[in-house]
Design a protein around this motif. Structure first.
Motif, PDB file in Angstrom:
ATOM      1  N   ALA A 125      14.751  63.422   2.985  1.00 28.34           N
ATOM      2  CA  ALA A 125      13.532  63.121   3.747  1.00 28.34           C
ATOM      3  C   ALA A 125      13.080  61.680   3.618  1.00 28.34           C
ATOM      4  O   ALA A 125      11.918  61.367   3.821  1.00 28.34           O
ATOM      5  CB  ALA A 125      12.420  64.091   3.358  1.00 28.34           C
ATOM      6  N   ILE A 126      13.989  60.785   3.298  1.00 28.62           N
ATOM      7  CA  ILE A 126      13.621  59.381   3.096  1.00 28.62           C
ATOM      8  C   ILE A 126      13.084  58.749   4.379  1.00 28.62           C
ATOM      9  O   ILE A 126      12.218  57.876   4.324  1.00 28.62           O
ATOM     10  CB  ILE A 126      14.809  58.581   2.500  1.00 28.62           C
ATOM     11  N   VAL A 127      13.536  59.208   5.534  1.00 30.63           N
ATOM     12  CA  VAL A 127      13.022  58.666   6.796  1.00 30.63           C
ATOM     13  C   VAL A 127      11.545  59.033   6.955  1.00 30.63           C
ATOM     14  O   VAL A 127      10.718  58.200   7.308  1.00 30.63           O
ATOM     15  CB  VAL A 127      13.857  59.165   8.001  1.00 30.63           C
ATOM     16  N   GLY A 128      11.210  60.279   6.666  1.00 28.16           N
ATOM     17  CA  GLY A 128       9.832  60.738   6.793  1.00 28.16           C
ATOM     18  C   GLY A 128       8.879  59.996   5.875  1.00 28.16           C
ATOM     19  O   GLY A 128       7.796  59.578   6.286  1.00 28.16           O
ATOM     20  N   ILE A 129       9.279  59.807   4.607  1.00 21.77           N
ATOM     21  CA  ILE A 129       8.368  59.089   3.713  1.00 21.77           C
ATOM     22  C   ILE A 129       8.367  57.595   4.005  1.00 21.77           C
ATOM     23  O   ILE A 129       7.390  56.916   3.693  1.00 21.77           O
ATOM     24  CB  ILE A 129       8.601  59.392   2.214  1.00 21.77           C
ATOM     25  N   GLY A 130       9.414  57.109   4.661  1.00 18.20           N
ATOM     26  CA  GLY A 130       9.389  55.716   5.116  1.00 18.20           C
ATOM     27  C   GLY A 130       8.303  55.509   6.159  1.00 18.20           C
ATOM     28  O   GLY A 130       7.554  54.526   6.130  1.00 18.20           O
ATOM     29  N   HIS A 131       8.177  56.466   7.063  1.00 21.94           N
ATOM     30  CA  HIS A 131       7.109  56.397   8.076  1.00 21.94           C
ATOM     31  C   HIS A 131       5.736  56.553   7.433  1.00 21.94           C
ATOM     32  O   HIS A 131       4.782  55.865   7.814  1.00 21.94           O
ATOM     33  CB  HIS A 131       7.320  57.466   9.156  1.00 21.94           C
ATOM     34  N   LEU A 132       5.631  57.439   6.447  1.00 25.17           N
ATOM     35  CA  LEU A 132       4.364  57.615   5.733  1.00 25.17           C
ATOM     36  C   LEU A 132       3.991  56.322   5.007  1.00 25.17           C
ATOM     37  O   LEU A 132       2.836  55.892   5.041  1.00 25.17           O
ATOM     38  CB  LEU A 132       4.462  58.790   4.770  1.00 25.17           C
ATOM     39  N   ARG A 133       4.974  55.697   4.378  1.00 24.98           N
ATOM     40  CA  ARG A 133       4.729  54.412   3.699  1.00 24.98           C
ATOM     41  C   ARG A 133       4.204  53.385   4.703  1.00 24.98           C
ATOM     42  O   ARG A 133       3.218  52.684   4.430  1.00 24.98           O
ATOM     43  CB  ARG A 133       6.004  53.896   3.046  1.00 24.98           C
ATOM     44  N   ASP A 134       4.837  53.291   5.853  1.00 22.46           N
ATOM     45  CA  ASP A 134       4.389  52.328   6.869  1.00 22.46           C
ATOM     46  C   ASP A 134       2.943  52.587   7.285  1.00 22.46           C
ATOM     47  O   ASP A 134       2.155  51.652   7.417  1.00 22.46           O
ATOM     48  CB  ASP A 134       5.305  52.380   8.099  1.00 22.46           C
ATOM     49  N   SER A 135       2.579  53.843   7.483  1.00 27.18           N
ATOM     50  CA  SER A 135       1.204  54.179   7.858  1.00 27.18           C
ATOM     51  C   SER A 135       0.222  53.768   6.768  1.00 27.18           C
ATOM     52  O   SER A 135      -0.830  53.185   7.047  1.00 27.18           O
ATOM     53  CB  SER A 135       1.061  55.680   8.119  1.00 27.18           C
ATOM     54  N   LEU A 170       0.263  68.241   8.153  1.00 23.74           N
ATOM     55  CA  LEU A 170      -0.846  68.388   7.215  1.00 23.74           C
ATOM     56  C   LEU A 170      -1.240  67.038   6.615  1.00 23.74           C
ATOM     57  O   LEU A 170      -2.422  66.692   6.544  1.00 23.74           O
ATOM     58  CB  LEU A 170      -0.470  69.388   6.113  1.00 23.74           C
ATOM     59  N   ILE A 171      -0.256  66.245   6.211  1.00 21.83           N
ATOM     60  CA  ILE A 171      -0.544  64.920   5.632  1.00 21.83           C
ATOM     61  C   ILE A 171      -1.079  63.980   6.703  1.00 21.83           C
ATOM     62  O   ILE A 171      -2.039  63.240   6.478  1.00 21.83           O
ATOM     63  CB  ILE A 171       0.721  64.327   4.956  1.00 21.83           C
ATOM     64  N   VAL A 172      -0.481  63.986   7.876  1.00 20.80           N
ATOM     65  CA  VAL A 172      -0.932  63.101   8.959  1.00 20.80           C
ATOM     66  C   VAL A 172      -2.392  63.395   9.300  1.00 20.80           C
ATOM     67  O   VAL A 172      -3.215  62.475   9.420  1.00 20.80           O
ATOM     68  CB  VAL A 172      -0.022  63.241  10.205  1.00 20.80           C
ATOM     69  N   ASN A 173      -2.739  64.663   9.427  1.00 20.03           N
ATOM     70  CA  ASN A 173      -4.116  65.031   9.765  1.00 20.03           C
ATOM     71  C   ASN A 173      -5.080  64.667   8.635  1.00 20.03           C
ATOM     72  O   ASN A 173      -6.175  64.153   8.883  1.00 20.03           O
ATOM     73  CB  ASN A 173      -4.200  66.526  10.085  1.00 20.03           C
ATOM     74  N   THR A 174      -4.667  64.915   7.402  1.00 27.07           N
ATOM     75  CA  THR A 174      -5.511  64.582   6.251  1.00 27.07           C
ATOM     76  C   THR A 174      -5.792  63.088   6.210  1.00 27.07           C
ATOM     77  O   THR A 174      -6.941  62.661   6.050  1.00 27.07           O
ATOM     78  CB  THR A 174      -4.838  65.051   4.942  1.00 27.07           C
ATOM     79  N   ILE A 175      -4.762  62.281   6.362  1.00 23.03           N
ATOM     80  CA  ILE A 175      -4.939  60.825   6.332  1.00 23.03           C
ATOM     81  C   ILE A 175      -5.779  60.363   7.523  1.00 23.03           C
ATOM     82  O   ILE A 175      -6.610  59.459   7.390  1.00 23.03           O
ATOM     83  CB  ILE A 175      -3.581  60.112   6.261  1.00 23.03           C
ATOM     84  N   SER A 176      -5.597  61.002   8.669  1.00 23.79           N
ATOM     85  CA  SER A 176      -6.411  60.643   9.835  1.00 23.79           C
ATOM     86  C   SER A 176      -7.890  60.811   9.525  1.00 23.79           C
ATOM     87  O   SER A 176      -8.706  59.927   9.817  1.00 23.79           O
ATOM     88  CB  SER A 176      -6.027  61.490  11.046  1.00 23.79           C
ATOM     89  N   TRP A 177      -8.269  61.932   8.935  1.00 21.10           N
ATOM     90  CA  TRP A 177      -9.680  62.163   8.607  1.00 21.10           C
ATOM     91  C   TRP A 177     -10.168  61.227   7.508  1.00 21.10           C
ATOM     92  O   TRP A 177     -11.249  60.645   7.610  1.00 21.10           O
ATOM     93  CB  TRP A 177      -9.903  63.622   8.186  1.00 21.10           C
ATOM     94  N   LEU A 179       0.631  51.487   4.438  1.00 24.16           N
ATOM     95  CA  LEU A 179       0.565  50.024   4.353  1.00 24.16           C
ATOM     96  C   LEU A 179      -0.368  49.458   5.416  1.00 24.16           C
ATOM     97  O   LEU A 179      -1.140  48.528   5.159  1.00 24.16           O
ATOM     98  CB  LEU A 179       1.959  49.410   4.482  1.00 24.16           C
ATOM     99  N   LYS A 180      -0.330  50.022   6.613  1.00 27.27           N
ATOM    100  CA  LYS A 180      -1.207  49.551   7.694  1.00 27.27           C
ATOM    101  C   LYS A 180      -2.678  49.847   7.408  1.00 27.27           C
ATOM    102  O   LYS A 180      -3.563  49.189   7.950  1.00 27.27           O
ATOM    103  CB  LYS A 180      -0.775  50.173   9.019  1.00 27.27           C
ATOM    104  N   LEU A 181      -2.937  50.801   6.519  1.00 30.23           N
ATOM    105  CA  LEU A 181      -4.303  51.114   6.111  1.00 30.23           C
ATOM    106  C   LEU A 181      -4.737  50.274   4.897  1.00 30.23           C
ATOM    107  O   LEU A 181      -5.842  50.438   4.400  1.00 30.23           O
ATOM    108  CB  LEU A 181      -4.434  52.604   5.785  1.00 30.23           C
ATOM    109  N   GLY A 182      -3.848  49.392   4.439  1.00 30.89           N
ATOM    110  CA  GLY A 182      -4.180  48.515   3.324  1.00 30.89           C
ATOM    111  C   GLY A 182      -3.768  49.032   1.964  1.00 30.89           C
ATOM    112  O   GLY A 182      -4.154  48.471   0.935  1.00 30.89           O
ATOM    113  N   ALA A 183      -2.984  50.097   1.919  1.00 28.52           N
ATOM    114  CA  ALA A 183      -2.583  50.692   0.648  1.00 28.52           C
ATOM    115  C   ALA A 183      -1.459  49.902  -0.013  1.00 28.52           C
ATOM    116  O   ALA A 183      -0.634  49.282   0.669  1.00 28.52           O
ATOM    117  CB  ALA A 183      -2.121  52.133   0.867  1.00 28.52           C
ATOM    118  N   LEU A 184      -1.435  49.954  -1.323  1.00 27.81           N
ATOM    119  CA  LEU A 184      -0.329  49.450  -2.123  1.00 27.81           C
ATOM    120  C   LEU A 184       0.553  50.650  -2.434  1.00 27.81           C
ATOM    121  O   LEU A 184       0.081  51.643  -2.997  1.00 27.81           O
ATOM    122  CB  LEU A 184      -0.846  48.820  -3.424  1.00 27.81           C
ATOM    123  N   VAL A 185       1.823  50.591  -2.038  1.00 30.67           N
ATOM    124  CA  VAL A 185       2.762  51.694  -2.236  1.00 30.67           C
ATOM    125  C   VAL A 185       3.863  51.208  -3.172  1.00 30.67           C
ATOM    126  O   VAL A 185       4.360  50.084  -3.022  1.00 30.67           O
ATOM    127  CB  VAL A 185       3.368  52.163  -0.890  1.00 30.67           C
TER     128      VAL A 185
END
Length: 183
Positions: A121-131, A88-95, A133-139
């Motif tokens: 779930a620290i691994v999952g949010i680590g991947h979300l953080r990486d995504s 759900l989050i991956v698709n939302t961010i994609s759009w 950051l690549k979009l220019g977000a400050l996390v």
């Protein structure tokens, strides 16, 4: 006053990540932020597909991107799916990422996850953080990985462990401090 959005990557009834989202939302209000809680179930988005995009951006994607662009703070609680963020989050961010509104450059993002396992779930949010950051977000530096879920919250939705409560407070301080809206 900082404007904050909070959203959850699970629309399941009884979601532990929704409990976390509500708790962080309350803490942001206590810190002086104006908070809008987003239920992604209210924003029907098809699976991202450039053919659909070519026919016209879904109204829900436009509305969410505008909300992100107007926010100073975005908090996302997302369960871990196969060591990544929820579909759900991956698709939302994609759009949302397909629009050019500064939706990832203006707000500061806070991330949290609750899982049935000990590592929260620290691994999952680590991947979300990486995504993000690549979009220019400050996390924020603090990531909220909470587990095991069944023992994480009391009947009011507050974390049972003092260490987790302190970590939530730390992330809220970081969100306020790094936000462009200030308080």
């Amino acid at each position: 006053m900082a404007r904050a959005l909070t959203l959850c990557g699970s629309i399941r009834k009884g979601s532990y990540n929704e409990i976390l989202r509500r708790h962080v939302s309350g803490k942001l209000v206590e810190a002086g932020a104006e908070v809008e809680d987003i239920d992604l179930g209210d924003y029907a988005l098809p699976i991202f597909n450039e053919d659909i995009e070519a026919e016209g951006m879904p109204a829900a994607a436009v509305a969410l991107a505008e909300k992100f662009a107007a926010a100073d703070i975005v908090f996302i609680a997302s369960p871990e799916y196969n060591s990544g963020a929820s579909p759900l989050i991956v698709n939302t961010i994609s759009w949302i990422s397909r629009q050019r509104l500064g939706q990832f450059r203006k707000p500061v993002f806070g991330l949290g996850a609750v899982s049935s396992g000990k590592y929260g779930a620290i691994v999952g949010i680590g991947h979300l953080r990486d995504s993000l950051l690549k979009l220019g977000a400050l996390v924020t530096p603090t990531l909220l990985g909470i587990g095991p879920a069944r023992d994480a919250f009391d009947e009011t939705g507050a974390p049972r462990e003092e260490a987790i409560a302190k970590k939530v407070d730390q992330q809220v301080r970081e969100l306020i401090h790094f936000s462009r809206g200030g308080i």
